[in-house]
Design a protein around this motif. Sequence first.
Motif, PDB file in Angstrom:
ATOM      1  N   ASN A 134       1.261  -0.875  -0.285  1.00 40.67           N
ATOM      2  CA  ASN A 134       0.081  -0.362   0.119  1.00 40.67           C
ATOM      3  C   ASN A 134       1.037   1.032   0.244  1.00 40.67           C
ATOM      4  OD1 ASN A 134      -1.177   2.051   1.197  1.00 40.67           O
ATOM      5  ND2 ASN A 134      -2.717   0.668   0.812  1.00 40.67           N
ATOM      6  N   ILE A 135       0.966   2.010  -0.944  1.00 36.64           N
ATOM      7  CA  ILE A 135       1.150   3.358  -1.037  1.00 36.64           C
ATOM      8  C   ILE A 135       0.328   4.823  -0.674  1.00 36.64           C
ATOM      9  CG2 ILE A 135       2.113   4.952  -2.532  1.00 36.64           C
ATOM     10  CD1 ILE A 135       3.933   2.899  -3.955  1.00 36.64           C
ATOM     11  N   SER A 136       0.288   5.000   0.578  1.00 37.84           N
ATOM     12  CA  SER A 136      -1.412   5.988   0.928  1.00 37.84           C
ATOM     13  C   SER A 136      -1.079   7.520  -0.075  1.00 37.84           C
ATOM     14  CB  SER A 136      -1.379   5.778   2.305  1.00 37.84           C
ATOM     15  OG  SER A 136      -1.543   4.873   2.767  1.00 37.84           O
ATOM     16  N   SER A 137      -2.358   7.984  -0.010  1.00 38.27           N
ATOM     17  CA  SER A 137      -3.069   9.120  -0.514  1.00 38.27           C
ATOM     18  C   SER A 137      -1.226  10.371   0.063  1.00 38.27           C
ATOM     19  CB  SER A 137      -4.212   9.968  -0.215  1.00 38.27           C
ATOM     20  OG  SER A 137      -5.139   8.508   0.018  1.00 38.27           O
ATOM     21  N   TYR A 138      -1.106  11.354  -0.934  1.00 38.25           N
ATOM     22  CA  TYR A 138       0.446  12.110  -1.185  1.00 38.25           C
ATOM     23  C   TYR A 138       1.656  11.675  -1.003  1.00 38.25           C
ATOM     24  CZ  TYR A 138      -4.310  15.495  -1.943  1.00 38.25           C
ATOM     25  OH  TYR A 138      -5.322  16.224  -2.214  1.00 38.25           O
ATOM     26  N   ALA A 139       1.284  10.522  -0.802  1.00 33.72           N
ATOM     27  CA  ALA A 139       3.027   9.720   0.216  1.00 33.72           C
ATOM     28  C   ALA A 139       3.875  10.528  -0.646  1.00 33.72           C
ATOM     29  CB  ALA A 139       2.321   8.400  -0.272  1.00 33.72           C
ATOM     30  N   PHE A 140       3.832  10.513  -2.126  1.00 34.86           N
ATOM     31  CA  PHE A 140       4.996  11.158  -2.696  1.00 34.86           C
ATOM     32  C   PHE A 140       4.623  12.461  -3.451  1.00 34.86           C
ATOM     33  CE2 PHE A 140       6.463   6.353  -2.260  1.00 34.86           C
ATOM     34  CZ  PHE A 140       7.006   6.993  -1.745  1.00 34.86           C
ATOM     35  N   SER A 141       3.796  13.230  -3.077  1.00 38.78           N
ATOM     36  CA  SER A 141       3.229  14.204  -3.983  1.00 38.78           C
ATOM     37  C   SER A 141       4.230  15.723  -3.629  1.00 38.78           C
ATOM     38  CB  SER A 141       1.860  14.714  -3.770  1.00 38.78           C
ATOM     39  OG  SER A 141       1.330  15.891  -3.830  1.00 38.78           O
ATOM     40  N   GLY A 142       4.175  16.741  -5.289  1.00 33.77           N
ATOM     41  CA  GLY A 142       5.557  17.561  -4.779  1.00 33.77           C
ATOM     42  C   GLY A 142       6.617  16.574  -4.788  1.00 33.77           C
ATOM     43  N   CYS A 143       7.097  15.548  -5.466  1.00 35.12           N
ATOM     44  CA  CYS A 143       8.483  14.743  -5.470  1.00 35.12           C
ATOM     45  C   CYS A 143       9.146  15.233  -6.353  1.00 35.12           C
ATOM     46  CB  CYS A 143       8.726  13.167  -4.931  1.00 35.12           C
ATOM     47  SG  CYS A 143       8.260  13.392  -3.444  1.00 35.12           S
ATOM     48  N   GLU A 144       9.302  16.313  -7.134  1.00 38.09           N
ATOM     49  CA  GLU A 144       9.876  17.134  -8.403  1.00 38.09           C
ATOM     50  C   GLU A 144      10.844  16.194  -8.844  1.00 38.09           C
ATOM     51  OE1 GLU A 144      10.216  21.064  -7.832  1.00 38.09           O
ATOM     52  OE2 GLU A 144       8.596  21.746  -7.111  1.00 38.09           O
ATOM     53  N   LYS A 145      11.303  15.603  -8.181  1.00 35.06           N
ATOM     54  CA  LYS A 145      12.782  14.888  -8.997  1.00 35.06           C
ATOM     55  C   LYS A 145      12.977  13.070  -9.582  1.00 35.06           C
ATOM     56  CE  LYS A 145      15.771  18.934  -8.802  1.00 35.06           C
ATOM     57  NZ  LYS A 145      16.689  20.111  -7.623  1.00 35.06           N
ATOM     58  N   MET A 146      12.196  12.510  -9.006  1.00 35.48           N
ATOM     59  CA  MET A 146      11.938  11.444  -8.358  1.00 35.48           C
ATOM     60  C   MET A 146      11.893  10.719  -9.512  1.00 35.48           C
ATOM     61  SD  MET A 146       9.506   9.280  -5.541  1.00 35.48           S
ATOM     62  CE  MET A 146       7.850   9.534  -6.534  1.00 35.48           C
ATOM     63  N   GLU A 147      12.886   9.592  -9.583  1.00 38.86           N
ATOM     64  CA  GLU A 147      12.633   8.555 -10.716  1.00 38.86           C
ATOM     65  C   GLU A 147      11.940   7.348 -10.154  1.00 38.86           C
ATOM     66  OE1 GLU A 147      16.500   8.659 -12.221  1.00 38.86           O
ATOM     67  OE2 GLU A 147      16.821  10.474 -12.822  1.00 38.86           O
ATOM     68  N   LEU A 148      11.112   6.992 -10.671  1.00 38.03           N
ATOM     69  CA  LEU A 148      10.240   6.272 -10.288  1.00 38.03           C
ATOM     70  C   LEU A 148      10.811   4.718 -10.721  1.00 38.03           C
ATOM     71  CD1 LEU A 148       7.217   6.186  -8.587  1.00 38.03           C
ATOM     72  CD2 LEU A 148       6.336   5.928 -10.818  1.00 38.03           C
ATOM     73  N   PRO A 149      10.735   3.695  -9.856  1.00 44.72           N
ATOM     74  CA  PRO A 149      11.133   2.172 -10.196  1.00 44.72           C
ATOM     75  C   PRO A 149       9.886   1.387 -10.050  1.00 44.72           C
ATOM     76  CG  PRO A 149      10.909   2.761  -7.187  1.00 44.72           C
ATOM     77  CD  PRO A 149      10.316   4.087  -8.441  1.00 44.72           C
ATOM     78  N   MET A 150       9.976   0.220 -10.472  1.00 46.51           N
ATOM     79  CA  MET A 150       8.799  -0.543 -11.404  1.00 46.51           C
ATOM     80  C   MET A 150       7.980  -1.281  -9.038  1.00 46.51           C
ATOM     81  SD  MET A 150       8.945  -1.307 -14.039  1.00 46.51           S
ATOM     82  CE  MET A 150       8.024  -3.245 -14.172  1.00 46.51           C
ATOM     83  N   PHE A 151       6.523  -0.995  -9.840  1.00 48.64           N
ATOM     84  CA  PHE A 151       6.335  -1.249  -8.195  1.00 48.64           C
ATOM     85  C   PHE A 151       6.717  -2.788  -8.019  1.00 48.64           C
ATOM     86  CE2 PHE A 151       3.540   2.797  -9.122  1.00 48.64           C
ATOM     87  CZ  PHE A 151       4.084   3.019  -8.913  1.00 48.64           C
ATOM     88  N   PRO A 152       6.277  -3.097  -6.831  1.00 51.66           N
ATOM     89  CA  PRO A 152       6.560  -4.884  -7.021  1.00 51.66           C
ATOM     90  C   PRO A 152       5.008  -5.556  -7.734  1.00 51.66           C
ATOM     91  CG  PRO A 152       6.240  -2.956  -5.111  1.00 51.66           C
ATOM     92  CD  PRO A 152       6.566  -2.250  -5.614  1.00 51.66           C
TER      93      PRO A 152
END
Length: 325
Positions: free
Chosen positions: A136-154
Amino acid sequence: MEIKVRKIVALILCICLCVTAISAEAKTKKVTGKDGKYITWNYDKDTKTLTFSGKGVISDFILDGHAPEPEWYVWNKETERIVIEEGITVIGEGAFSDFVSVRDVHLPETLIKISGDAFNENMQLKSINFPENLKNISSYAFSGCEKMELPMFPSKLKTIGEYAFCGCNKIKTFSFSKNTKKVTKGILSECKLLSKINMSKNTEVISEYAFSYCPQIKKIKLPKNVRTVTMSAFIGTSLKKIMLPSKVQVIKNGSHGNKGLGNGYEVKKLRIIEIHTKKLKKIEKNSFGGLSRKAVIKVPKTKKKQYTKMLRKSGLSKKIKIKSL
C-alpha cells in the motif's frame, strides 16, 4: 582608556553569549533517539544520513503547527539520505514530509505500507526502491517529489492512494501494478513530463483528475474491464481521441457539478470520443462539457437513439455531432 576596556569586556561577553547559544542549540539537536518502544533512529552529521532500525511502525506525524514534531524532524533541512532498516513494516503518516534536501531513500523488504504524506514535498528526492512486499502507498505519499525517478512497482502492491504522485515532474512512464483495480483521484495529476501510461488489465475504475494537467499525454488506452470512467481524469492533456471500452456502465463528471472535461482550452485538442459499450446505464450531468464544437461522439449503431437522448440530457451541446461507430 576606561571606555576601551568597557568595549573589550562587552565584546567578550557578547562572544560568550553567542557560544552559549550555539552550544545550547547543539544540545537540543539530538542525533539519536527512540520512536516508541521498538524503533531507534540515528542521524550521522558527516554523511547526513537518517537511519531507522528496529521492528514495527514508524509513528504518524501531522505537520499542522499544533501537533508536536518527532525528535528526528529537527534534521529535515539537512538530511540527504534516509535508510529504513529491515524489521520496519510501516512508515507513518507524514513521517518525512518536507525533508527538503533528501536525495536518496532506501526501504527494507519488510515494509508493507507507506502512509499518507510520508515523503510529501521531498523536492530533491531522486532515488528510491520499492520492496517486493510493499502492498500500500497511501494518499499524497510522494506528492510534490519533483525530481523522483520512479522504480518498478512490486507485484504485491494493491492500492495507491489519491494524489500519491501528483506533481512528480520527472516521471515519463507510469506502469500500474497488475493488482490495480482502481485508478484513484488525482494520482498522476500535474506530472509535466508524463507521456505514457500502462494500466493493469484488471482496472475497473478511472477516478476524477487521475491524469489531469499532464500535457504530454497524447494517447491512452483504457483496459477492457473498465466499468466506470470519470471524464475529468483527462482535462489538461493533449489527447485527440478517447475510447471508452465495451464494459463501461457509468460515465461520471467528477468536477463537483462543473464541466467534466473542463473548458475549451483544457480539452481543445480532443476531437473524437468513441463509446463502444452497449451496457451504459448512466451519464452524469456535464460529463462532456467543454468540448470543442468540432468534436464528434461515436456510439454503437444499435444504441444511437438511446445514447443520444442520454447525452443530450446530460447537457451535451446540440452543436456537437453524435455518429454511429
